[in-house]
Design a protein around this motif. Structure first.
Motif, PDB file in Angstrom:
ATOM      1  N   GLY A 258      31.539 -18.123  26.887  1.00  0.00           N
ATOM      2  CA  GLY A 258      31.381 -17.009  27.802  1.00  0.00           C
ATOM      3  C   GLY A 258      31.724 -15.665  27.201  1.00  0.00           C
ATOM      4  O   GLY A 258      31.566 -15.358  25.940  1.00  0.00           O
ATOM      5  N   LYS A 259      32.206 -14.707  28.072  1.00  0.00           N
ATOM      6  CA  LYS A 259      32.139 -13.257  27.628  1.00  0.00           C
ATOM      7  C   LYS A 259      33.268 -12.858  26.439  1.00  0.00           C
ATOM      8  O   LYS A 259      32.762 -11.840  26.075  1.00  0.00           O
ATOM      9  CB  LYS A 259      32.514 -12.491  28.742  1.00  0.00           C
ATOM     10  N   LYS A 260      34.189 -13.698  26.071  1.00  0.00           N
ATOM     11  CA  LYS A 260      35.024 -13.435  24.960  1.00  0.00           C
ATOM     12  C   LYS A 260      34.460 -13.556  23.623  1.00  0.00           C
ATOM     13  O   LYS A 260      34.861 -13.168  22.710  1.00  0.00           O
ATOM     14  CB  LYS A 260      36.376 -14.283  25.156  1.00  0.00           C
ATOM     15  N   PHE A 261      33.124 -14.363  23.687  1.00  0.00           N
ATOM     16  CA  PHE A 261      32.632 -14.366  22.484  1.00  0.00           C
ATOM     17  C   PHE A 261      31.551 -13.202  22.304  1.00  0.00           C
ATOM     18  O   PHE A 261      31.066 -12.678  23.140  1.00  0.00           O
ATOM     19  CB  PHE A 261      31.799 -15.655  22.521  1.00  0.00           C
ATOM     20  N   PRO A 262      31.519 -12.980  20.597  1.00  0.00           N
ATOM     21  CA  PRO A 262      30.754 -11.521  20.726  1.00  0.00           C
ATOM     22  C   PRO A 262      29.385 -11.811  20.796  1.00  0.00           C
ATOM     23  O   PRO A 262      28.734 -10.595  20.766  1.00  0.00           O
ATOM     24  CB  PRO A 262      31.035 -11.313  19.133  1.00  0.00           C
ATOM     25  N   VAL A 263      28.780 -12.998  21.012  1.00  0.00           N
ATOM     26  CA  VAL A 263      27.266 -12.779  21.046  1.00  0.00           C
ATOM     27  C   VAL A 263      26.969 -14.198  21.790  1.00  0.00           C
ATOM     28  O   VAL A 263      27.647 -15.167  22.120  1.00  0.00           O
ATOM     29  CB  VAL A 263      26.604 -12.927  19.785  1.00  0.00           C
ATOM     30  N   ASN A 264      25.768 -14.007  22.686  1.00  0.00           N
ATOM     31  CA  ASN A 264      25.117 -15.027  23.380  1.00  0.00           C
ATOM     32  C   ASN A 264      23.659 -15.229  23.308  1.00  0.00           C
ATOM     33  O   ASN A 264      23.276 -13.941  22.658  1.00  0.00           O
ATOM     34  CB  ASN A 264      25.759 -15.158  24.725  1.00  0.00           C
ATOM     35  N   SER A 265      23.006 -15.807  24.017  1.00  0.00           N
ATOM     36  CA  SER A 265      21.479 -15.926  23.639  1.00  0.00           C
ATOM     37  C   SER A 265      20.998 -14.528  24.118  1.00  0.00           C
ATOM     38  O   SER A 265      19.937 -14.021  23.576  1.00  0.00           O
ATOM     39  CB  SER A 265      20.957 -17.073  24.663  1.00  0.00           C
ATOM     40  N   ALA A 266      21.431 -14.090  25.240  1.00  0.00           N
ATOM     41  CA  ALA A 266      20.563 -13.025  25.955  1.00  0.00           C
ATOM     42  C   ALA A 266      21.006 -11.819  25.020  1.00  0.00           C
ATOM     43  O   ALA A 266      20.174 -10.803  24.858  1.00  0.00           O
ATOM     44  CB  ALA A 266      21.311 -12.694  27.295  1.00  0.00           C
ATOM     45  N   ARG A 267      22.117 -11.772  24.396  1.00  0.00           N
ATOM     46  CA  ARG A 267      22.541 -10.370  23.642  1.00  0.00           C
ATOM     47  C   ARG A 267      21.800 -10.491  22.324  1.00  0.00           C
ATOM     48  O   ARG A 267      21.321  -9.459  21.767  1.00  0.00           O
ATOM     49  CB  ARG A 267      23.956 -10.485  23.382  1.00  0.00           C
ATOM     50  N   LEU A 268      21.803 -11.731  21.683  1.00  0.00           N
ATOM     51  CA  LEU A 268      21.057 -11.864  20.712  1.00  0.00           C
ATOM     52  C   LEU A 268      19.443 -11.765  20.638  1.00  0.00           C
ATOM     53  O   LEU A 268      18.867 -11.165  19.672  1.00  0.00           O
ATOM     54  CB  LEU A 268      20.988 -13.571  20.242  1.00  0.00           C
ATOM     55  N   GLU A 269      18.940 -12.015  21.854  1.00  0.00           N
ATOM     56  CA  GLU A 269      17.495 -11.588  22.151  1.00  0.00           C
ATOM     57  C   GLU A 269      17.194 -10.241  21.934  1.00  0.00           C
ATOM     58  O   GLU A 269      16.487  -9.494  21.397  1.00  0.00           O
ATOM     59  CB  GLU A 269      17.042 -11.988  23.604  1.00  0.00           C
TER      60      GLU A 269
END
Length: 299
Positions: A258-269
């Motif tokens: 979730g949002k507490k993690f610094p990166v997710n797939s959308a942000r990585l893109e």
């Protein structure tokens, strides 16, 4: 000298250009929601009382750099960016319409997640509340200025650079300062960047001509370029680079955590897709020579 009304002067842009504008425009009046503004008003809700007619209005007040999580937060973009513009124009009708209106919009109106040297003729496909509210404000100002004989300039800046930058550049700065920023696959992704100071350089070029312009540096710096420059200025080590597969694995974890993690797939893109805009129209029609970000940025 010409009189200038500057909305949103207490924000990032104002911090970078207000001292200079105060030397070049008399009188200069700031309008915003803080007590430090000359006119304190919530444009989203109220029509301000303006003391006199202004020669130029620099309308930079707006809501950005927030991902809405509720319907109320989505509506806030329309209240500030669109209705705030409408309320400003109602106030100007009472005090006297200016000769020139310069509106700070955004390249987000194009709705592009990637692309190279995107021009002003690109369709306005933005679907976020931020983009849609800016499109609405652009459309309203186009009609209002035409009706009232006001020279309208719409500036669509890319990622803004300067002291205490917002958005992705601000995230990079904070990450490098804390020592945990890393580039992905060598940081080769390119993003268009504009020195905030360049908005002040553009005012005398557009005030009589008007038009719609993308504004960004001609050179398209990479994240690697920017991060190394910032690290050097902060006296930090050169940021490490991790391979894409490792970043992708971390992003998948972020999708779950979730949002507490610094990166997710959308942000990585977003972090690994180049997105650049053409400033050719502004350079050709205005004779503008943009500041070189990698030579002038000082954090």
């Amino acid at each position: 000298m010409e009189s200038l009304l500057f909305t949103g002067a207490s924000g990032f842009l104002g911090a970078n250009i207000l001292p200079r504008l105060k030397r070049e425009y008399t009188p200069l009046t700031t309008l915003g929601h803080l007590d430090t503004d000359d006119i304190t008003v919530n444009l989203a809700r109220n029509i301000p009382e303006l003391p006199h007619k202004f020669d130029i209005v620099l309308h930079a007040a707006g809501k950005a750099h927030v991902v809405p999580k509720t319907k109320a937060e989505e509506q806030a973009f329309y209240d500030v960016n669109y209705q705030g513009t409408v309320n400003l124009c109602k106030a100007l009708e009472k005090s006297g319409v200016p000769q020139a209106m310069i509106f700070i919009s955004t390249v987000a109106v194009y709705g592009c997640e990637g692309g190279e040297l995107i021009e002003e003729t690109h369709p306005l496909n933005g679907t976020t509340p931020y983009a849609k509210s800016k499109i609405m404000a652009e459309e309203f100002l186009t009609e209002w200025c035409k009706k009232n004989g006001v020279v309208l300039t719409i500036l669509r800046p890319s990622l803004l650079a300067g002291v205490n930058p917002p958005g992705n550049l601000g995230d990079m700065l904070r990450g490098i300062r804390k020592g945990f920023y890393v580039n992905i696959a060598g940081g080769k992704v390119c993003k268009s960047v504009l020195m905030a100071e360049d908005i002040a350089n553009l005012i005398p070029l557009v005030k009589e001509k008007g038009g719609i312009y993308n504004v960004c540096d001609t050179d398209q710096p990479t994240f690697g370029n920017l991060s190394c420059l910032i690290a050097s200025q902060l006296g930090k080590r050169k940021p490490l680079s991790i391979p894409y597969w490792m970043a992708k694995s971390l992003a998948l974890v972020g999708d779950v955590v979730g949002k507490k993690f610094p990166v997710n797939s959308a942000r990585l893109e977003k972090l690994t897709t180049s997105l650049t805009f053409s400033n050719r129209k502004a350079m050709d029609e205005l004779g503008w020579k943009p500041m070189k970000v990698l030579e002038t940025l000082h954090v």
